[in-house]
Scaffold this active site. Sequence first.
Site, short mmCIF file in Angstrom:
data_model
loop_
_atom_site.label_atom_id
_atom_site.label_comp_id
_atom_site.label_asym_id
_atom_site.label_seq_id
_atom_site.Cartn_x
_atom_site.Cartn_y
_atom_site.Cartn_z
N SER A 109 0.84 -1.19 0.00
CA SER A 109 0.00 0.00 0.00
C SER A 109 0.88 1.25 0.00
O SER A 109 1.68 1.44 -0.92
CB SER A 109 -0.95 -0.04 1.20
OG SER A 109 -2.03 0.84 1.03
N ASP A 150 -8.84 -5.61 -5.84
CA ASP A 150 -8.46 -4.54 -4.91
C ASP A 150 -9.13 -3.24 -5.32
O ASP A 150 -8.83 -2.68 -6.37
CB ASP A 150 -6.93 -4.38 -4.93
CG ASP A 150 -6.43 -3.43 -3.86
OD1 ASP A 150 -7.27 -2.81 -3.16
OD2 ASP A 150 -5.20 -3.29 -3.71
N HIS A 163 -7.11 -6.11 -1.25
CA HIS A 163 -5.89 -5.41 -0.81
C HIS A 163 -5.12 -6.33 0.13
O HIS A 163 -5.12 -6.17 1.35
CB HIS A 163 -6.29 -4.12 -0.10
CG HIS A 163 -5.22 -3.09 -0.02
ND1 HIS A 163 -4.57 -2.58 -1.12
CD2 HIS A 163 -4.66 -2.46 1.06
CE1 HIS A 163 -3.68 -1.67 -0.74
NE2 HIS A 163 -3.72 -1.59 0.57
#
Length: 583
Positions: free
Chosen positions: A179, A282, A313
């Site tokens: 991320s 995601d 994710h």
Amino acid sequence: MRLLLGFLGSLLLTAGLAPAASAAPPESRPIYSYADAIRETAWVETGTDHDHDGRIDRIAADVIRPAARVRVPVILDVSPYYACCGRGNEAQKKTYAPDGTPQQFPLFYDNYFVPRGYAVVLADVGGTNRSSGCFADVESGNAVVNWLNGRAKAFDAPDGGSPVTAGWATGDVGAIGKSQDGATAIGMAASGVPGLKTIVPIEGVADNYAQLVANGAPLAAPENTGSSFTYNARAAELCKPFEADVKARAGTNGDYNAYWQSVHYVPRPGQASVLIAQGFGDWVVAPNQFASYWDALGRAGVPRKAWLSQAGHTDPFDLQRAQWVETLHRWFDRWLLGLRNGVEHQPAVHLEATPDHWTDLRGWPPATLPVTLRPSAGGALGPTGSGTATVADDPAVTREQWAAGVSAARFTGAPLPAPVRIAGSPSVTVTASSDKPVARLGVALVDYGPADVRNTADYGSGIRNLATRSCWGSSTAADSACFLDTATDLVRADHRIVAAGWADLGHHASLWHGEPLVPGRAYTMTFTLTALDHVVPAGHRLGLLLGGTDGQLFDPALPALGDTLTFDLARTSVGFGLTHPEH
């Protein structure tokens, strides 16, 4: 890399290698004590004073390395989340002994790689946890790489203190992270900082404009943007001017500008090799981030490898744990230790074609047959389009509700006679008018038909935790190498949104300059949908959704537009690539 590879004895000592007894690829082995590893913190100077306290900002870099007279490469994870939010599936945070010595290093990198002759450095982005300064993430990471290569100063205290050098480091660094951490790694590679040999971005952002602004449509109200939620108490106050400056440079009207250009890393991917992971389910960091970056790496000739799943994710560690650890081990051995293990010659792409069914491919996207479909007023989706469709914008309605026919125009094709694979980055051309000077567009490509799919539709991860644990490396009482096992989280669904895109119609001519719409005038805009690799089973139907504000994406604090859109269906189309499924 500055290891003395010319002498076998030095090679074995420094890299933790075992002599090859067969034709198996060379690999680093766990020969160093994890319990006795050196744990320390270096506060690294950045050369800037973003918090304007009159002192050079310092980045807290927590180090764990073998307690041996060897020089080792570094696995670096630069994150703002070590104190506020945690890392990994179990949201692990850093912990410290009463004297400040690091104890728990989140994730498994330290447990697994330190015994194999690596150092692991977890650095706090400026203004977070124990760092001073403000949220300049790439600068924070580059400062640590510079220190590891003797180009930056560091000290053993956050203020004052004695100098600390990194004479134990070879200078070769691999940046990894999920991320935001992955976005930082991508930015560091784009900067070309010397010493960064490889990066492993997991669900990372390569184009910050595309992450925060959808083709001219800001996703959040200004008060709900920024990095302040990650700041320590000191930075939360001192960095208010810094955050205000960033917001001013970004702007609030959705225009692409020099600021967004400076944090768009796709056009300058750098030369560090890249092992990248992305989930096509995601919706936090959408797969269009991966697709554009992957293409840029190929054009630049950068060594690259991808792990692509149907999950959300999610870290590959929680999808195929043993295979991912093995791949990561070989990747770091190749690019940080210089071991010729052939990992770069293996298939470039490891793809989850359907839940829990994986295959290896030479490249991505595959060669496909281009297909263009057009909607018709009767609800059909086919080679020709006709008529109009009217949609009243309702920001409280989500794209999942659109798929059920609420507050969107829905079009479906005929049942497919055979399974097909849609792969790549679809694009949509929309011709529409608004009864107001403003309008947002939302478009989705849908697979209609019953199937067991990973649970990702509402920002789910697509995995579930089990009660068991598996161990990856060595442990201490303060830092366990054992992590919760996971399994695929499947749900029975009657449809799946496989790609989507959003835009501000006022930016139809250019992302650099939006304009007020003339009510009732039709405008044509073309933009890319999120990337996908999806198998549509036989008997399913492809669907196209045309809507306004997607309540699943846009901040409810944004002003409601109150417009009604009229779509010219004859001049609206979606294009994508088809091929045969891998399975």
